[in-house]
Design a protein around this motif. Sequence first.
Motif, PDB file in Angstrom:
ATOM      1  N   MET A  96       5.292  35.082  -4.878  1.00 59.52           N
ATOM      2  CA  MET A  96       6.035  35.248  -3.634  1.00 59.52           C
ATOM      3  C   MET A  96       7.028  36.394  -3.828  1.00 59.52           C
ATOM      4  O   MET A  96       7.409  36.719  -4.958  1.00 59.52           O
TER       5      MET A  96
ATOM      6  N   TYR B 167      -0.829  31.228  -9.797  1.00 64.20           N
ATOM      7  CA  TYR B 167       0.347  31.532  -8.989  1.00 64.20           C
ATOM      8  C   TYR B 167       1.579  31.513  -9.881  1.00 64.20           C
ATOM      9  O   TYR B 167       1.720  30.642 -10.746  1.00 64.20           O
TER      10      TYR B 167
ATOM     11  N   ASP C 116       5.404  30.787 -10.476  1.00 63.90           N
ATOM     12  CA  ASP C 116       6.420  29.885  -9.931  1.00 63.90           C
ATOM     13  C   ASP C 116       7.743  30.644  -9.773  1.00 63.90           C
ATOM     14  O   ASP C 116       7.923  31.727 -10.332  1.00 63.90           O
ATOM     15  N   ASN C 117       8.650  30.062  -8.999  1.00 66.06           N
ATOM     16  CA  ASN C 117       9.922  30.712  -8.675  1.00 66.06           C
ATOM     17  C   ASN C 117      11.102  29.974  -9.282  1.00 66.06           C
ATOM     18  O   ASN C 117      11.038  28.771  -9.527  1.00 66.06           O
TER      19      ASN C 117
ATOM     20  N   GLU D 127       8.942  26.642  -3.727  1.00 64.59           N
ATOM     21  CA  GLU D 127       8.809  27.653  -2.672  1.00 64.59           C
ATOM     22  C   GLU D 127      10.117  28.038  -2.013  1.00 64.59           C
ATOM     23  O   GLU D 127      10.307  29.188  -1.647  1.00 64.59           O
TER      24      GLU D 127
ATOM     25  N   PRO E 119       0.479  26.088  -3.319  1.00 66.51           N
ATOM     26  CA  PRO E 119       0.436  27.484  -2.880  1.00 66.51           C
ATOM     27  C   PRO E 119      -0.519  27.694  -1.710  1.00 66.51           C
ATOM     28  O   PRO E 119      -1.610  27.126  -1.670  1.00 66.51           O
TER      29      PRO E 119
ATOM     30  N   TYR F 291       3.667  20.080   1.165  1.00 67.07           N
ATOM     31  CA  TYR F 291       4.866  20.267   0.358  1.00 67.07           C
ATOM     32  C   TYR F 291       5.680  18.988   0.328  1.00 67.07           C
ATOM     33  O   TYR F 291       5.486  18.081   1.140  1.00 67.07           O
TER      34      TYR F 291
END
Length: 187
Positions: A48, A87, A89-90, A129, A150, A155
């Motif tokens: 993202m 993906y 992660d944040n 997210e 993702p 969620y």
Amino acid sequence: MNNMKQVVSVVMLATLIVALASCGEKKKSQDIIAPRIVKTEPQAPISMAAYDDEQKVEWIGRTYKVKIARQPSDSLPMVKDETGQKYVDNQFRLTVERQDGSVFFSRVFTKASLASYLDDDFSRTGIFEGLVFDRADGDDLVFGASVGHPQSDEYIPLVIRLTRMGELSIRRDSQMDNPPADKNEEN
């Protein structure tokens, strides 16, 4: 000769009937034709976009600055979906500054920070997210957070409360976001 003409006419008529009958009935095949499914290869890891949000908030009689920064992190474990796509992660940095610029609260959150509020599936296959400021509520600042699969609508919503003493509480959000009904609006 008339006999011969009649025989030829009958034979031609029979041939014509057989030909017409065969045109009307097509052979049915048991073969099913379907498009070939081409398996797509996973791309490079998807992440993202980073972002920074900053807003002034009136809270407990003073103005505070709430800053939230999202940063994709290659140092966190990557998540794979069912196709093998990876993906990134944040992590989120939440900072609350006083009016004079001094820091009241600062912390970096990752999915691991929220693990006790997630089920096994979202712990393994979800990414952190979002983290957003929601409102000042009495002695608390209230934030919304989400860990989701993702590129899907699935969620787990979370509520994070920060007290005036700098203490955090986290819980799963069980409230649906419905705007309040306008009292002047008639149905």
